[in-house]
Scaffold this motif. Structure first.
Motif, PDB file in Angstrom:
ATOM      1  N   TYR A 179      27.340  27.412  28.088  1.00 41.92           N
ATOM      2  CA  TYR A 179      26.262  26.390  27.885  1.00 41.92           C
ATOM      3  C   TYR A 179      25.246  26.279  29.181  1.00 41.92           C
ATOM      4  O   TYR A 179      24.564  25.293  29.516  1.00 41.92           O
ATOM      5  N   THR A 218      30.039  25.325  25.864  1.00 38.45           N
ATOM      6  CA  THR A 218      28.957  24.718  24.858  1.00 38.45           C
ATOM      7  C   THR A 218      30.040  23.614  23.920  1.00 38.45           C
ATOM      8  O   THR A 218      29.723  22.524  23.669  1.00 38.45           O
ATOM      9  N   TYR A 238      31.348  20.461  25.818  1.00 37.03           N
ATOM     10  CA  TYR A 238      30.222  19.445  26.397  1.00 37.03           C
ATOM     11  C   TYR A 238      29.779  18.949  24.887  1.00 37.03           C
ATOM     12  O   TYR A 238      29.576  17.366  24.892  1.00 37.03           O
ATOM     13  N   THR A 239      29.375  19.643  23.798  1.00 37.14           N
ATOM     14  CA  THR A 239      28.805  19.179  22.794  1.00 37.14           C
ATOM     15  C   THR A 239      29.804  18.433  21.819  1.00 37.14           C
ATOM     16  O   THR A 239      29.255  17.682  20.963  1.00 37.14           O
ATOM     17  N   HIS A 281      25.685  14.036  23.718  1.00 40.36           N
ATOM     18  CA  HIS A 281      26.369  15.245  24.352  1.00 40.36           C
ATOM     19  C   HIS A 281      25.486  16.614  24.295  1.00 40.36           C
ATOM     20  O   HIS A 281      26.171  17.484  24.013  1.00 40.36           O
ATOM     21  N   ARG A 282      24.252  16.495  24.635  1.00 42.68           N
ATOM     22  CA  ARG A 282      23.354  17.582  24.624  1.00 42.68           C
ATOM     23  C   ARG A 282      22.845  17.565  26.165  1.00 42.68           C
ATOM     24  O   ARG A 282      21.771  17.540  26.326  1.00 42.68           O
TER      25      ARG A 282
END
Length: 582
Positions: free
Chosen positions: A85, A149, A152-153, A264-265
């Motif tokens: 990420y 990724t 976090y997402t 969540h980006r």
């Protein structure tokens, strides 16, 4: 494996320290059986391009320590965080299927960047993770991989992100202590994490990697733009109560207000992200490169942030030194000619590559050979194997060997009959990979115990053949003469003709690797009136070199070549007689 002396074996010493730290964190629980805590060792890899042999030390150091802890009966987790990420920072040179058009993706998460043209993988990160994953499997590295990724997402770190934003002033104050203590850059093989630079991109940051937010204040969180997906964003407002966050994008002009509790980006900036993960995962052991260990660097600052902000404990974190390369040719799969673990495993067996990392302390640099030095390295390895077998190896050497050939899960695959690498390389060179010819030659190396199938010599034979084909320049390859050098043969004096006669007369009797070794070294001795087994004198060594040079010229038209006993076997007795005028 019996536990080795901590004075001689760095892996055991770190395992002792990690177990002691685990016991300190959870007194009395390690010995309690099923309820014992899992000991966490960690690595971090950024799939921003080919992951090279320097990066491999980031994995092998905790792998070896974790494996030793596992051998001692403790439950251990080797966590590899794939930093997929991170932002795509630049277009790497030398990657097939990639051109300047990929520059349009700079600033996006690595998992949002297309894979190189022709790749079977869905994005940039997965493409470069795949090669490393395959290499780690061959190396016997057992690990638990985590995609940042996905973390976090999916909102796994939601509470940690909100906590960091709530304590942004405290984080800013900690970072401020180090902003005037920037250490000079040191040579490192761990690329600057893509997130290290994110704060400086369009934010007016006070530090190149601390995430300062310009006039609106400091924010340790960096959103990816909802329109262009890039991290060239600036947070302009944040409300602790509602978690409403407003940002604008300097790349495309887009801006929006979101609820961070539901958004969540984006991700924490690196110097906050790393200590957050230490606390979240309970990491006890994680090494770092020199760039992360100097004053004011990520590891040092992270130690204070993990304690004061996240209530965690900094892991034991040895600094690892540079891994160099000896010789690089035709490294098409690697950026800028820097070989990857996959490249190394094409020319060397997994136990040998493991051994190179196991035998040196993390703070000791070493080189991995892609040139002729690989032959000496294999000789050293085979000699160690012999010492281990007969019990004469030193404790530290025996420990490194044990860690190279097996893990707690069992033995790594090995070549059933490990003939000398230099011999296999010479045979592969001369036969150009012709299996029938190769088997004939290998079968004649030791007539008393002949090789009857090439499978006995694999995978070492395949590695040696790949080395010859990819790492030895064409002008150094061996091409045996088709016809005798009539001019050279006619110019020989009586001593020269006599030396060839003595060699040809002894071929049948000495037709084995050991026999031909005795013969070619013995001819000059016999000519000097000495016994074939006489110790060489300086004068005799001069005569031997002259004799060897004559044979090379007559057989391959050069001053040097593969070891003569191997070359003679490869050429075959009938052809040797023809080329030497017999």
């Amino acid at each position: 494996m019996a536990q080795q002396s901590t004075e001689t074996d760095w892996v055991s010493r770190f395992a002792d320290e990690v177990i002691a730290e685990a016991e300190r964190r959870a007194p009395g629980k390690l010995a309690s059986g099923a309820s014992a805590p899992v000991i966490v060792c960690a690595s971090g890899l950024s799939p921003s391009g080919p992951i090279h042999l320097g990066n491999l030390r980031e994995v092998m150091t905790p792998h070896l320590v974790a494996d030793e802890i596992r051998r001692r009966g403790h439950e251990v987790r080797h966590l590899i965080s794939w930093d997929d990420y991170d932002r795509y920072r630049k277009v790497p040179a030398g990657v097939e299927g990639v051109d300047d058009s990929w520059a349009e993706h700079i600033g996006k998460p690595l998992t949002s960047v297309p894979a190189p043209a022709g790749s079977a993988y869905p994005n940039w990160a997965e493409h470069f993770k795949a090669a490393m994953t395959e290499a780690l499997a061959e190396l016997g590295v057992e690990y638990d991989g985590i995609s940042q990724t996905e973390q976090y997402t999916s909102g796994v770190y939601r509470d940690q992100v909100l906590h960091a934003m709530k304590h942004r002033a405290d984080i800013d104050a900690i970072l401020a202590q180090y902003r005037t203590k920037k250490a000079p850059a040191k040579k490192s093989q761990k690329p600057v994490d893509e997130a290290e630079l994110e704060a400086a991109e369009g934010s007016g940051a006070a530090s190149e990697d601390d995430g300062s937010g310009g006039s609106a204040g400091y924010f340790p969180y960096k959103p990816y733009c909802g329109q262009c997906e890039k991290d060239l964003t600036t947070v302009t407002a944040y409300d602790d109560e509602t978690t409403e966050l407003t940002y604008t994008c300097t790349a495309c002009g887009f801006g929006e207000t979101v609820r961070l509790s539901e958004f969540h980006r984006g991700k924490l900036v690196w110097k906050v992200d790393w200590p957050m993960r230490w606390a979240y995962e309970g990491v006890i052991f994680e090494p770092s490169g020199v760039d992360h260990s100097s004053p004011g660097s990520s590891f040092v600052v992270g130690g204070q942030i993990v304690r004061e902000i996240f209530g965690g404990v900094q892991p034991i974190g040895p600094m690892y030194a540079f891994v160099g390369i000896s010789g690089m040719a035709k490294m098409s799969s690697s950026r800028g000619g820097v070989p990857t673990p996959g490249d190394a495993l094409q020319i060397m067996e997994a136990p040998l590559l493991r051994w190179l990392y196991a035998r040196r302390k993390p703070n000791q640099s070493f080189k991995i050979a892609f040139d002729q030095e690989i032959q000496r390295l294999y000789d050293e390895w085979d000699k160690l194997e012999g010492k281990v077998a007969d019990g004469t190896a030193l404790p530290a050497d025996a420990a490194a060997h044990s860690r190279a050939v097996r893990t707690a899960a069992g033995e790594l695959p090995r070549t059933p009959r490990p003939l000398p690498y230099r011999t296999l390389a010479s045979v592969a060179d001369i036969t150009a990979g012709h299996d029938e010819q190769t088997l004939r030659i290998l079968g004649e190396l030791d007539p008393a115990n002949p090789v009857t199938s090439l499978d006995e010599t694999r995978p070492r034979l395949d590695k040696a053949e790949h080395w010859i084909n990819t790492q030895v320049p064409a002008d150094q390859r061996t091409i045996v003469r088709e016809e005798p050098d009539a001019e050279l043969l006619a110019s020989l004096d009586d001593q020269g003709r006599e030396s060839l006669r003595l060699l040809l007369d002894g071929l049948d009797e000495h037709w084995s690797l050991d026999g031909l070794t005795t013969l070619v070294y013995g001819v000059p001795k016999v000519q000097a009136g000495l016994a074939p087994d006489a110790k060489p004198t300086p004068e005799l060594k001069v005569a031997q070199r002259a004799f060897f040079a004559l044979l090379y010229h007559l057989l391959v038209g050069r001053d040097t070549g593969p070891r003569l006993p191997t070359l003679l076997l490869a050429v075959g007795a009938d052809r040797v007689r023809k080329l030497l005028g017999g």
